[in-house]
Design an enzyme around this catalytic site. Structure first.
Site, PDB file in Angstrom:
ATOM      1  N   CYS A  80      33.467  -1.643 -34.019  1.00  0.00           N
ATOM      2  CA  CYS A  80      34.532  -0.899 -34.177  1.00  0.00           C
ATOM      3  C   CYS A  80      35.730  -0.923 -32.832  1.00  0.00           C
ATOM      4  O   CYS A  80      36.769  -1.139 -33.181  1.00  0.00           O
ATOM      5  CB  CYS A  80      34.031   0.723 -34.423  1.00  0.00           C
ATOM      6  SG  CYS A  80      32.933   0.982 -33.126  1.00  0.00           S
ATOM      7  N   HIS A  96      37.950   6.242 -31.830  1.00  0.00           N
ATOM      8  CA  HIS A  96      38.008   5.875 -30.655  1.00  0.00           C
ATOM      9  C   HIS A  96      39.280   5.729 -30.024  1.00  0.00           C
ATOM     10  O   HIS A  96      40.218   5.079 -30.682  1.00  0.00           O
ATOM     11  CB  HIS A  96      37.374   4.243 -30.942  1.00  0.00           C
ATOM     12  CG  HIS A  96      35.970   4.334 -31.024  1.00  0.00           C
ATOM     13  ND1 HIS A  96      35.008   5.538 -31.315  1.00  0.00           N
ATOM     14  CD2 HIS A  96      35.054   3.263 -31.518  1.00  0.00           C
ATOM     15  CE1 HIS A  96      33.978   5.074 -31.692  1.00  0.00           C
ATOM     16  NE2 HIS A  96      33.640   4.019 -31.735  1.00  0.00           N
TER      17      HIS A  96
END
Lengths: 345, 345
Positions: free
Chosen positions: B130, B250
């Site tokens: 990710c 994130h």
């Protein structure tokens, strides 16, 4: 008998000011008498210190008569106005605001790093920015042994750096989030700025307001103060400062390049023996510093030390300290202690 | 009539798997039929998809007979065992685990970056980590125009990257903290590791377990996968990966150096026109990406773009994306879509 001093605290009820009180007591600072100064609005209120009650006095220029050391932590505009008045009356000012930090005649001091600069003081000493202090404290021992040619830092800064109201806001937002309510934001990223964003469940890449070059003031403080404290005006320093939902304890992911060849073991060795530093780096037992565990602790903790995989003179470090202690109140008191020892007070 | 495919999802009840279901529906992926596969323990349970109920089937090798595309997100060991079985039976596997990512014959793909690599597939395509996906998606347009000679990243990663149980743990710890209770930690930083630390009110500089060189697996994934996706095996990449108390989204503080002269306006220009990227950078209105505001959003957001003050070929960027979407489920579906368009499915 050891010398005892007349102490004044300006801004004693703030997040840093209340830690200054604690540190004076904890470290047995030799106090002859102490006074607490604030705006006219707060004057007359009671404040407790070491089991005794005191009346807060109005911070007028005259209030500094007879004061040996004045600890300021009540915002830049208060320092701008009153620190020179205090100095004029013979007090040594240790100022925790950013107002005088970059003034050429004002020493900006982390005692473990540039204690010698205290000798050049003209009545005002500046305490550096919290995120700067812990970084230079950890980098100085490395730099002394191996040189330093570059610093790139990304920070993970606690809300207490923005004061008591920001701590309260994180608590309220956290409760709002737990209850499934809307999160209200009024303080962060910067109280004086136009927009406010939630910090609970978020990170905010803005601390203090922006400067024209795209960096924030917080980032420019880290950049400029680091160069000044280390006496390295040409050192390439870059900073990205980010607020995280932590109460106290600033963390920093720091990349440095050194001049001489060094190994991770060499860096371990210098940090293990460095004043005010705790080397906390054992990956086999998942041992590394974290902000939740440094709250209330004096030292600067360093871990996750790795040699860069592409540049053998590059190293990565993870530096954590209590931003209200070594980052503010403790460093201020350590400045006063160093001056006392060096007969500057 | 457009081609319709037989789809299988392995691990549909996990944090990423449930987002895969959502993305298939939202993006109108041409589904002829769909099946949900899991361990014997979960087989027989009901699962909802697009208003219909399905029975979860046991993920045996034979279950992949007749499947055109199999989306795996049930852990590395499941992929290791079953992805080759699925591929052997003619399914194209898009694997969200790290197991095959660095295998030489397995393309590791972010469609906006290296779509061409899909052509070389031998039945298994790997979806990158990710934190890698969002970074390379943002760096590729800059690299195409100005070259890329260095990357140093520090991450601020959400707990959802560690799965549903980590999200639950943050919620529980947050409630424990609000109630003044002891905080219990059982999941983070890595469920399989020995020690666990609270993430509420904390940041943890460990994601995944440690490798021998002092970097964590997460950090080595970012380093190695970035080089592989960009086809730049010699690119100096460094990563420090840190977990923060954010649910999803994130964030990354990224320092890059480019080959050709460029200005911040030049970088703005390429990112403004880049596929899948939203330039969110206006400091006059405090506009920059934050994880709380990207949850559920497809693009990769980039802001806080600054030229380094010491190196005019150095730039700082702040990159944020929903780690479960572009960082995982969305990128997996985009791989399938690209393969369909390119007649590889």
């Amino acid at each position: 008998m050891a010398k005892e001093l007349s102490v004044a605290i300006v801004g004693a009820t703030g997040a840093v000011g209340s830690k200054m009180k604690e540190q004076l007591i904890k470290r047995n600072f030799p106090i002859k008498n102490i006074k607490f100064l604030a705006s006219a609005r707060s004057a007359g209120k009671d404040i407790e210190f070491n089991g005794q009650m005191y009346k807060i006095e109005e911070a007028t220029p005259e209030a500094f008569e007879g004061v040996d050391v004045a600890l300021f932590s009540a915002g830049g505009s208060v320092s701008a106005k009153l620190a020179p008045e205090a100095a004029k009356r013979g007090a040594v000012v240790i100022d925790n605001t950013s107002h005088f930090r970059m003034h050429e005649e004002v020493p900006l001091v982390v005692p473990e790093v540039n204690r010698e600069d205290l000798k050049k003081h003209k009545g005002i000493i500046a305490n550096p920015n919290c995120s700067t202090i812990q970084m230079v404290a950890a980098l100085q021992p490395v730099r002394e042994k191996f040189g330093l040619t570059r610093v790139i830092v990304s920070t993970y800064q606690a809300v207490s750096g923005s004061g008591v109201s920001a701590i309260e806001e994180l608590r309220e937002q956290s409760a709002q989030w737990d209850a499934g309510k809307n999160i209200e934001a009024n303080i962060l990223p910067a109280k004086s700025d136009k927009k406010h964003y939630p910090i609970a469940r978020n990170v905010i890449p803005q601390i203090d307001v922006f400067t024209d070059n795209g960096f924030t003031y917080e980032e420019m403080k880290m950049i400029n103060e680091t160069k000044k404290i280390l006496h390295m005006p040409e050192l390439p320093v870059a900073a990205t400062c980010v607020r995280v939902p932590v109460v106290s304890g600033h963390s920093e992911s720091v990349y440095i390049e050194v001049e001489q060849d060094a190994s991770v073991q060499d860096i371990f060795e210098v940090l293990r023996n460095a004043p005010g530093i705790v080397l906390q780096d054992d990956i086999t037992s998942q041992d590394y510093p974290m902000p939740l565990f440094v709250e209330g602790e004096d030292p600067v903790y360093v871990g996750r030390i790795r040699q860069d995989l592409a540049n053998k003179k590059g190293f990565h470090l993870w530096i954590v300290a209590d931003n209200l202690l070594k980052g503010a109140a403790l460093n201020s008191i350590q400045i006063a202690e160093a001056m006392l020892e060096d007969n500057l007070l």
